[in-house]
Design a protein around this motif. Sequence first.
Motif, mmCIF file in Angstrom:
data_model
loop_
_atom_site.group_PDB
_atom_site.id
_atom_site.type_symbol
_atom_site.label_atom_id
_atom_site.label_comp_id
_atom_site.label_asym_id
_atom_site.label_seq_id
_atom_site.Cartn_x
_atom_site.Cartn_y
_atom_site.Cartn_z
ATOM 1 N N LEU A 88 0.874 -1.171 0.000
ATOM 2 C CA LEU A 88 0.000 0.000 0.000
ATOM 3 C C LEU A 88 0.911 1.221 0.000
ATOM 4 O O LEU A 88 1.753 1.360 0.891
ATOM 5 C CB LEU A 88 -0.899 0.001 1.236
ATOM 6 N N LEU A 140 1.215 5.141 0.370
ATOM 7 C CA LEU A 140 0.475 6.230 0.980
ATOM 8 C C LEU A 140 1.163 7.556 0.738
ATOM 9 O O LEU A 140 2.390 7.664 0.816
ATOM 10 C CB LEU A 140 0.349 5.999 2.489
ATOM 11 N N PHE A 152 -3.052 12.101 5.497
ATOM 12 C CA PHE A 152 -2.845 10.999 4.562
ATOM 13 C C PHE A 152 -4.032 10.779 3.636
ATOM 14 O O PHE A 152 -5.189 11.000 4.018
ATOM 15 C CB PHE A 152 -2.619 9.692 5.329
ATOM 16 N N GLY A 153 -3.707 10.315 2.437
ATOM 17 C CA GLY A 153 -4.724 9.775 1.558
ATOM 18 C C GLY A 153 -4.992 8.324 1.935
ATOM 19 O O GLY A 153 -4.387 7.790 2.871
ATOM 20 N N ASN A 154 -5.896 7.674 1.209
ATOM 21 C CA ASN A 154 -6.213 6.281 1.499
ATOM 22 C C ASN A 154 -5.360 5.298 0.714
ATOM 23 O O ASN A 154 -5.551 4.093 0.815
ATOM 24 C CB ASN A 154 -7.691 6.004 1.268
ATOM 25 N N SER A 201 -7.078 -0.815 6.094
ATOM 26 C CA SER A 201 -7.223 -0.470 4.680
ATOM 27 C C SER A 201 -7.414 1.016 4.413
ATOM 28 O O SER A 201 -7.704 1.401 3.287
ATOM 29 C CB SER A 201 -8.393 -1.228 4.028
ATOM 30 N N GLN A 202 -7.260 1.840 5.434
ATOM 31 C CA GLN A 202 -7.322 3.286 5.209
ATOM 32 C C GLN A 202 -5.970 3.915 5.517
ATOM 33 O O GLN A 202 -5.122 3.294 6.159
ATOM 34 C CB GLN A 202 -8.390 3.918 6.106
ATOM 35 N N GLY A 203 -5.780 5.150 5.075
ATOM 36 C CA GLY A 203 -4.566 5.862 5.444
ATOM 37 C C GLY A 203 -4.625 6.299 6.901
ATOM 38 O O GLY A 203 -5.705 6.451 7.470
ATOM 39 N N PRO A 204 -3.480 6.497 7.532
ATOM 40 C CA PRO A 204 -3.476 6.988 8.920
ATOM 41 C C PRO A 204 -4.213 8.321 9.031
ATOM 42 O O PRO A 204 -4.167 9.152 8.127
ATOM 43 C CB PRO A 204 -1.983 7.144 9.220
ATOM 44 N N GLN A 205 -4.869 8.491 10.171
ATOM 45 C CA GLN A 205 -5.634 9.703 10.439
ATOM 46 C C GLN A 205 -4.954 10.475 11.555
ATOM 47 O O GLN A 205 -4.638 9.905 12.616
ATOM 48 C CB GLN A 205 -7.068 9.322 10.849
#
Lengths: 114, 110
Positions: free
Chosen positions: A88, A90, A105-107, B41-45
């Motif tokens: 992945l 990022l 961050f994007g996904n 499955s997501q980007g860090p927040q």
Amino acid sequence: KAGVTQTPRYLIKTRGQQVTLSCSPISGHRSVSWYQQTPGQGLQFLFEYFSETQRNKGNFPGRFSGRQFSNSRSEMNVSTLELGDSALYLCASSYRGSGDSPLHFGNGTRLTVT
Amino acid sequence: DAKTTQPTSMDCAEGRAANLPCNHSTISGNEYVYWYRQIHSQGPQYIIHGLKNNETNEMASLIITEDRKSSTLILPHATLRDTAVYYCIVDGTGGFKTIFGAGTRLFVKA
């Protein structure tokens, strides 16, 4: 305000090919960083751009490269893909790119190399 | 290597406060403490950050010890949606080369 946008969301490539990933940062953000995330290695820093200049670089081979355009949009390129490049990817943008400026961050783009 | 040490995993009951500790004993004077979380499955927040003082926002509170060698992220009323990996990192000025460690996997249970 729109968040960080990464395209494409998913990508499947064959060993030996090259790939270009795109990142549109939050409007007004001048710093863009790229990370690779794999189950085994976690989040690893690739490089950071600020005002079109690469300021920091992680420990990745020269096959990994990037650039930033005058509108702060960024691309990263991986040439001669290897199976181990499956990950992945990022992108994160930051207003100042300095200490008091959070990363957003994007996904990510999920790259699969077969 | 990451500059922070965090527990590998923690459990928290839904509705209770979740207190996530982080050690950063080698932090230097101009480095900020940041907290991020990543849901699968997501980007860090981004959650919160601070330099010396305690900080609070709509998501969480950050308590930094006076010597700045450790900090605690507090989620005041954890919900199931707070189940995630939480990363504590320190970063300074002059451009990011942020190093993420393994983080703490927080499980919020009903």
